[in-house]
Scaffold this motif. Sequence first.
Motif, short mmCIF file in Angstrom:
data_model
loop_
_atom_site.label_atom_id
_atom_site.label_comp_id
_atom_site.label_asym_id
_atom_site.label_seq_id
_atom_site.Cartn_x
_atom_site.Cartn_y
_atom_site.Cartn_z
N PHE A 97 0.79 -0.74 -0.28
CA PHE A 97 -0.48 0.01 0.01
C PHE A 97 1.12 1.57 0.33
CE2 PHE A 97 -2.12 -3.45 2.30
CZ PHE A 97 -3.47 -3.41 1.29
N PRO A 98 1.58 1.23 -1.07
CA PRO A 98 2.98 2.88 -1.19
C PRO A 98 1.43 4.19 -0.84
CG PRO A 98 2.48 1.60 -2.94
CD PRO A 98 1.66 1.13 -2.19
N ASP A 99 1.47 5.01 -0.20
CA ASP A 99 1.37 5.92 0.05
C ASP A 99 -0.13 6.02 0.36
OD1 ASP A 99 1.12 8.69 -0.48
OD2 ASP A 99 0.44 8.70 -2.35
N GLY A 100 -0.57 4.72 0.84
CA GLY A 100 -1.33 4.44 2.04
C GLY A 100 -2.37 4.44 1.18
N ASP A 101 -2.58 3.83 0.03
CA ASP A 101 -3.39 3.87 -1.00
C ASP A 101 -3.52 2.40 -1.55
OD1 ASP A 101 -5.64 4.10 -2.73
OD2 ASP A 101 -5.07 5.97 -3.35
N VAL A 102 -4.60 1.85 -1.39
CA VAL A 102 -4.92 0.39 -1.96
C VAL A 102 -4.99 0.04 -3.67
CG1 VAL A 102 -6.52 -0.45 -0.52
CG2 VAL A 102 -7.81 0.24 -1.65
N LYS A 103 -4.95 1.72 -4.29
CA LYS A 103 -5.57 1.95 -5.67
C LYS A 103 -4.24 1.20 -6.50
CE LYS A 103 -4.13 6.45 -7.11
NZ LYS A 103 -4.70 7.47 -7.10
N TYR A 104 -2.42 1.27 -5.94
CA TYR A 104 -1.60 0.61 -6.60
C TYR A 104 -1.79 -0.70 -6.71
CZ TYR A 104 -0.49 5.89 -6.05
OH TYR A 104 -0.43 6.80 -5.97
N CYS A 108 7.06 2.80 -10.40
CA CYS A 108 6.51 3.89 -10.14
C CYS A 108 6.12 4.69 -11.30
CB CYS A 108 7.05 4.71 -9.30
SG CYS A 108 8.80 5.58 -10.00
N LYS A 109 6.10 6.01 -11.70
CA LYS A 109 4.70 6.42 -12.64
C LYS A 109 6.42 7.87 -13.24
CE LYS A 109 0.57 7.34 -14.26
NZ LYS A 109 -0.59 8.07 -13.31
N GLU A 123 21.84 8.97 -4.02
CA GLU A 123 21.78 10.27 -4.78
C GLU A 123 20.41 10.46 -4.27
OE1 GLU A 123 23.75 10.75 -8.14
OE2 GLU A 123 25.66 9.28 -8.13
N ASP A 124 20.05 11.14 -3.44
CA ASP A 124 18.47 11.46 -3.32
C ASP A 124 17.88 12.22 -4.48
OD1 ASP A 124 19.53 13.44 -2.18
OD2 ASP A 124 18.82 13.45 -0.07
N THR A 125 18.34 13.28 -4.82
CA THR A 125 18.30 13.86 -6.37
C THR A 125 17.73 13.37 -7.49
OG1 THR A 125 20.56 14.04 -7.38
CG2 THR A 125 19.83 15.87 -5.50
N LEU A 126 17.52 11.87 -6.98
CA LEU A 126 17.27 11.25 -8.65
C LEU A 126 15.72 10.42 -8.41
CD1 LEU A 126 20.16 8.83 -9.25
CD2 LEU A 126 19.65 10.54 -10.33
N TRP A 127 15.85 11.04 -6.43
CA TRP A 127 14.65 10.22 -6.52
C TRP A 127 13.25 10.84 -7.24
CZ3 TRP A 127 15.24 9.60 -0.21
CH2 TRP A 127 16.38 7.82 -0.30
N GLY A 128 13.27 12.35 -7.44
CA GLY A 128 12.28 13.23 -8.17
C GLY A 128 11.76 12.61 -9.41
N GLU A 155 3.85 9.00 -4.11
CA GLU A 155 4.22 10.20 -4.01
C GLU A 155 5.23 9.45 -2.72
OE1 GLU A 155 3.62 14.01 -1.28
OE2 GLU A 155 1.76 13.82 -2.21
N ASN A 156 6.69 10.29 -2.71
CA ASN A 156 7.37 9.24 -2.18
C ASN A 156 7.77 7.53 -1.67
OD1 ASN A 156 8.00 12.00 -0.63
ND2 ASN A 156 6.30 11.66 0.99
N ILE A 157 7.55 8.04 -3.18
CA ILE A 157 7.57 5.56 -3.41
C ILE A 157 9.34 5.62 -3.00
CG2 ILE A 157 7.58 6.30 -5.73
CD1 ILE A 157 6.57 3.21 -3.09
#
Length: 190
Positions: A30-37, A113-114, A133-138, A144-146
Motif C-alpha cells: 500500500f504505497p502512499d497508504g492507498d489500495v489503488k496501486y 513508479c510513474k 543520490e536522493d536527487t534522482l528520487w524526483g 508520492e515518496n515511493i
Amino acid sequence: MCTGKCSRCIAFTLYPLVLISIICNIVLFFPDGDVKYAADGNITEEVKYMGGLIGGGLMVLLPALYIHLTGTKGCCGNRCGMFLSIAFAAVGVLGGLYSLIVAALGLQNGPYCKVVGLTWMTPFKNNDQYLTEDTLWGLCLEPENIVSFNTGLFATLLATSCLEVILCGIQMVNGLFGCLCGTCINKEPL
C-alpha cells in the motif's frame, strides 16, 4: 547456559522479528497508504514475492514456536526434541535467506513508479547509485515518496532477515549441543 534456556531466549527474540517482517511486507502493498496501486498491479515486483510474509514471517514463525516449546521447562525435554529443533531452525534459516534475498533485490532494483511521460516502470533498475543520490528520487512522480517508502521498508526487511538467519543458525548449533551432550537436569537437594 542450558540449551533449553538458550532455545527459549532465541524463540522470544524471533517473535518480534517475525511480526516486523510480516508488517513490513503488508505495508509495502500500500504505497502512499492507498489500495489503488495494489489493485491496479502498480507495485514493486519484489513486494509480490512476499519475502517478509512467507520467508521472514511464516517460515520463521513455525520454527520459533517449536524452538520455544523445546525450551519450555527451562531445560530441554530430550535429545530427540533438540535434534528436531535443528531441522526446524534450518527451515528458519531458509525462510530468513529468502526474505533477505528478496529485500536485497528490492533495494537494488528500486521502486516501480510513474515517471515523466506518465509511464509505469522501474527507473533505477540499472542504476545502483540511486540509494546514495536522493536527487534522482524526483524521477518517480507517483506514488508520492515511493523511493523513501520502499527503501525504508526493504532495508528493515533486510535487517530483520539477517537477524533471523543468525538466530536460527545459533539455534542449529545449540540444538546440536543439546542433542550430543544431553540436556541439563535440575538436581534437587536430598
